[in-house]
Design a protein around this motif. Sequence first.
Motif, PDB file in Angstrom:
ATOM      1  N   ILE A 141       0.720  -1.105   0.146  1.00 49.14           N
ATOM      2  CA  ILE A 141      -0.038   0.041   0.115  1.00 49.14           C
ATOM      3  C   ILE A 141       0.862   1.152   0.022  1.00 49.14           C
ATOM      4  O   ILE A 141       1.856   1.075   0.643  1.00 49.14           O
ATOM      5  N   THR A 142       0.701   2.221  -1.039  1.00 51.79           N
ATOM      6  CA  THR A 142       1.148   3.420  -0.792  1.00 51.79           C
ATOM      7  C   THR A 142       0.296   4.544  -0.817  1.00 51.79           C
ATOM      8  O   THR A 142      -0.801   4.577  -1.543  1.00 51.79           O
ATOM      9  N   PHE A 143       0.667   5.809  -0.225  1.00 49.86           N
ATOM     10  CA  PHE A 143      -0.135   7.062  -0.258  1.00 49.86           C
ATOM     11  C   PHE A 143       0.281   8.227  -0.933  1.00 49.86           C
ATOM     12  O   PHE A 143      -0.163   9.144  -1.193  1.00 49.86           O
ATOM     13  N   SER A 144       1.786   8.003  -1.335  1.00 45.67           N
ATOM     14  CA  SER A 144       2.300   9.055  -2.050  1.00 45.67           C
ATOM     15  C   SER A 144       3.217   8.629  -3.387  1.00 45.67           C
ATOM     16  O   SER A 144       3.709   7.660  -3.209  1.00 45.67           O
ATOM     17  N   PRO A 145       3.163   9.177  -4.443  1.00 47.05           N
ATOM     18  CA  PRO A 145       2.314  10.294  -4.738  1.00 47.05           C
ATOM     19  C   PRO A 145       1.021  10.227  -4.960  1.00 47.05           C
ATOM     20  O   PRO A 145       0.076  11.317  -4.801  1.00 47.05           O
ATOM     21  N   THR A 146       0.413   8.981  -5.315  1.00 50.79           N
ATOM     22  CA  THR A 146      -0.898   8.647  -5.419  1.00 50.79           C
ATOM     23  C   THR A 146      -1.272   7.395  -4.521  1.00 50.79           C
ATOM     24  O   THR A 146      -0.278   6.486  -4.188  1.00 50.79           O
ATOM     25  N   PHE A 147      -2.538   7.290  -4.121  1.00 50.48           N
ATOM     26  CA  PHE A 147      -2.875   6.081  -3.425  1.00 50.48           C
ATOM     27  C   PHE A 147      -3.014   4.835  -4.288  1.00 50.48           C
ATOM     28  O   PHE A 147      -3.456   4.960  -5.450  1.00 50.48           O
ATOM     29  N   ALA A 148      -2.117   3.673  -3.844  1.00 52.89           N
ATOM     30  CA  ALA A 148      -2.337   2.543  -4.663  1.00 52.89           C
ATOM     31  C   ALA A 148      -2.212   1.307  -3.651  1.00 52.89           C
ATOM     32  O   ALA A 148      -1.636   1.426  -2.647  1.00 52.89           O
ATOM     33  N   CYS A 149      -3.119   0.301  -4.007  1.00 54.66           N
ATOM     34  CA  CYS A 149      -3.041  -1.076  -3.197  1.00 54.66           C
ATOM     35  C   CYS A 149      -3.156  -2.088  -4.071  1.00 54.66           C
ATOM     36  O   CYS A 149      -3.804  -2.249  -4.932  1.00 54.66           O
ATOM     37  N   ALA A 154      -2.679  -7.745   0.349  1.00 53.18           N
ATOM     38  CA  ALA A 154      -2.786  -6.882   1.482  1.00 53.18           C
ATOM     39  C   ALA A 154      -4.050  -7.729   2.118  1.00 53.18           C
ATOM     40  O   ALA A 154      -3.830  -8.144   3.575  1.00 53.18           O
ATOM     41  N   LEU A 155      -5.074  -8.448   1.530  1.00 53.67           N
ATOM     42  CA  LEU A 155      -5.858  -9.316   2.121  1.00 53.67           C
ATOM     43  C   LEU A 155      -5.383 -10.560   2.661  1.00 53.67           C
ATOM     44  O   LEU A 155      -5.440 -11.058   3.721  1.00 53.67           O
ATOM     45  N   LYS A 156      -4.491 -11.257   1.931  1.00 62.12           N
ATOM     46  CA  LYS A 156      -3.531 -12.222   2.237  1.00 62.12           C
ATOM     47  C   LYS A 156      -2.819 -12.199   3.521  1.00 62.12           C
ATOM     48  O   LYS A 156      -2.656 -12.929   4.503  1.00 62.12           O
ATOM     49  N   VAL A 157      -2.045 -10.914   3.549  1.00 62.77           N
ATOM     50  CA  VAL A 157      -1.302 -10.671   4.831  1.00 62.77           C
ATOM     51  C   VAL A 157      -2.337 -10.523   6.021  1.00 62.77           C
ATOM     52  O   VAL A 157      -2.120 -10.870   7.176  1.00 62.77           O
ATOM     53  N   LEU A 158      -3.559  -9.854   5.902  1.00 58.18           N
ATOM     54  CA  LEU A 158      -4.505  -9.595   6.938  1.00 58.18           C
ATOM     55  C   LEU A 158      -4.872 -11.041   7.526  1.00 58.18           C
ATOM     56  O   LEU A 158      -5.034 -11.023   8.610  1.00 58.18           O
ATOM     57  N   VAL A 159      -5.513 -11.622   6.312  1.00 59.20           N
ATOM     58  CA  VAL A 159      -6.029 -12.725   7.031  1.00 59.20           C
ATOM     59  C   VAL A 159      -5.080 -13.827   7.672  1.00 59.20           C
ATOM     60  O   VAL A 159      -5.274 -14.422   8.763  1.00 59.20           O
ATOM     61  N   VAL A 173       0.965 -20.732  21.255  1.00 65.04           N
ATOM     62  CA  VAL A 173       1.900 -21.105  20.334  1.00 65.04           C
ATOM     63  C   VAL A 173       2.267 -19.927  19.570  1.00 65.04           C
ATOM     64  O   VAL A 173       1.691 -18.946  19.491  1.00 65.04           O
ATOM     65  N   GLY A 174       3.513 -19.949  18.766  1.00 66.09           N
ATOM     66  CA  GLY A 174       4.077 -18.904  18.413  1.00 66.09           C
ATOM     67  C   GLY A 174       3.335 -18.660  16.903  1.00 66.09           C
ATOM     68  O   GLY A 174       3.292 -17.384  16.384  1.00 66.09           O
ATOM     69  N   GLY A 175       3.045 -19.770  16.127  1.00 60.10           N
ATOM     70  CA  GLY A 175       2.400 -19.449  14.743  1.00 60.10           C
ATOM     71  C   GLY A 175       3.345 -19.327  13.745  1.00 60.10           C
ATOM     72  O   GLY A 175       3.144 -19.048  12.679  1.00 60.10           O
ATOM     73  N   GLY A 176       5.070 -19.762  14.128  1.00 55.19           N
ATOM     74  CA  GLY A 176       5.817 -19.536  13.126  1.00 55.19           C
ATOM     75  C   GLY A 176       5.458 -20.527  11.717  1.00 55.19           C
ATOM     76  O   GLY A 176       5.928 -20.063  10.679  1.00 55.19           O
ATOM     77  N   PHE A 177       4.595 -21.569  12.073  1.00 56.56           N
ATOM     78  CA  PHE A 177       4.594 -22.420  10.843  1.00 56.56           C
ATOM     79  C   PHE A 177       3.642 -21.911  10.036  1.00 56.56           C
ATOM     80  O   PHE A 177       3.423 -22.180   8.776  1.00 56.56           O
ATOM     81  N   LEU A 178       2.869 -20.779  10.224  1.00 50.23           N
ATOM     82  CA  LEU A 178       2.130 -19.902   9.370  1.00 50.23           C
ATOM     83  C   LEU A 178       2.742 -18.775   9.059  1.00 50.23           C
ATOM     84  O   LEU A 178       2.663 -18.107   7.825  1.00 50.23           O
ATOM     85  N   VAL A 179       3.312 -18.052   9.805  1.00 48.86           N
ATOM     86  CA  VAL A 179       4.222 -16.851   9.507  1.00 48.86           C
ATOM     87  C   VAL A 179       5.177 -17.028   8.527  1.00 48.86           C
ATOM     88  O   VAL A 179       5.209 -16.303   7.484  1.00 48.86           O
ATOM     89  N   VAL A 180       5.848 -18.095   8.343  1.00 53.23           N
ATOM     90  CA  VAL A 180       7.071 -18.266   7.556  1.00 53.23           C
ATOM     91  C   VAL A 180       6.406 -18.442   6.202  1.00 53.23           C
ATOM     92  O   VAL A 180       6.908 -17.520   5.032  1.00 53.23           O
ATOM     93  N   PRO A 181       5.479 -19.310   5.900  1.00 55.18           N
ATOM     94  CA  PRO A 181       4.907 -19.497   4.327  1.00 55.18           C
ATOM     95  C   PRO A 181       4.389 -17.849   3.938  1.00 55.18           C
ATOM     96  O   PRO A 181       4.198 -17.617   2.805  1.00 55.18           O
ATOM     97  N   ALA A 182       3.534 -17.260   5.050  1.00 57.39           N
ATOM     98  CA  ALA A 182       2.978 -16.025   4.675  1.00 57.39           C
ATOM     99  C   ALA A 182       3.981 -15.004   4.327  1.00 57.39           C
ATOM    100  O   ALA A 182       3.700 -14.269   3.330  1.00 57.39           O
ATOM    101  N   LEU A 183       4.983 -14.958   4.887  1.00 59.11           N
ATOM    102  CA  LEU A 183       6.128 -14.036   4.369  1.00 59.11           C
ATOM    103  C   LEU A 183       6.705 -14.513   3.162  1.00 59.11           C
ATOM    104  O   LEU A 183       7.148 -13.666   2.489  1.00 59.11           O
ATOM    105  N   LEU A 184       6.859 -15.455   2.915  1.00 58.92           N
ATOM    106  CA  LEU A 184       7.342 -16.165   1.580  1.00 58.92           C
ATOM    107  C   LEU A 184       6.320 -15.730   0.481  1.00 58.92           C
ATOM    108  O   LEU A 184       6.806 -15.205  -0.778  1.00 58.92           O
ATOM    109  N   MET A 185       5.020 -15.865   0.767  1.00 58.56           N
ATOM    110  CA  MET A 185       4.235 -15.971  -0.365  1.00 58.56           C
ATOM    111  C   MET A 185       3.570 -14.302  -0.551  1.00 58.56           C
ATOM    112  O   MET A 185       3.674 -13.718  -1.581  1.00 58.56           O
ATOM    113  N   ALA A 186       3.057 -13.848   0.499  1.00 59.31           N
ATOM    114  CA  ALA A 186       2.689 -12.343   0.697  1.00 59.31           C
ATOM    115  C   ALA A 186       3.734 -11.385   0.478  1.00 59.31           C
ATOM    116  O   ALA A 186       3.443 -10.468  -0.083  1.00 59.31           O
TER     117      ALA A 186
END
Length: 275
Positions: A141-149, A154-159, A173-186
């Motif tokens: 997501i960016t707000f400058s110079p114009t808004f872009a999303c 963004a939805l994948k990261v949020l979910v 639990v720490g949830g690293g088994f979900l965090v690592v794939p999310a950081l890889l993909m999102a």
Amino acid sequence: MTLALAVVAGALIGLSLGALGGGGSILAVPVLVYTLGQSPAQATTGSLVVVAVTSLVGAIAAHRAGNVLLARGAVFGLVATGGAVVGARASAAVAEPVLLGAFAVLMLVVGTLLAVRQWRGRHADAGEGTTRRPGLDDPIITFSPTFACQCPRALKVLVTATAVGLLTGFLGVGGGFLVVPALLMALSLPLEYAAGTSLVVITITSSVALLARSGSGIAPDWWPVVALTAAAAVAAVAGARVADRADTRRLSTAFTGLVLAVAAYTAAQALPALV
């Protein structure tokens, strides 16, 4: 004997968190319940202490090795805090047999997902493992110079972040088994940076979940928790060095087998109480 078991178990948890960026925390609750004699409610609270401290130590070691993207990890972790608070409050309202049964199911799912991920990794192209320092890619997501999303990302990261927070708060639990794939993909991070950055996320979500539980009146037996945490923190530093110097596939394979074995034992103990 109890102290020795806590030290050995803490070493396994710390090695996994430091080398793989997650997974080890899922062993903390069974260790606290079945080897250190704590109730499921005490164990899920004590586990958050183990996970938060160990992840912080591992994140510092990984950052010194240059394997952490701090800003991205902090943003992901902050998004996950809402789920962590909800999960922590929901945990206090659930009966202990249900809590332990849910944890057993989670372990079986995690062990299976880890096994599938390793199988796919063996069949991946050899070129995918190239090590490089990632550049600054296009932001979501960016707000400058114009808004872009980039809304799908963004939805994948949020979910995913919300799911990680819920699991952290509810089951300790720490949830690293979900965090690592999310950081890889999102966020398109290479594996070595996803593992290190995930420790930042786990530190944030575990700390928030622990704060949310602080008024519940459920306190663990602190001496075993302290011993487990100290051993895990020391091992996390070694694990971060392993991740920087060695192929972690063998460690990941051995850890998957351990998770599945502990999952089977936890299910055998917990599920009959639900019948």
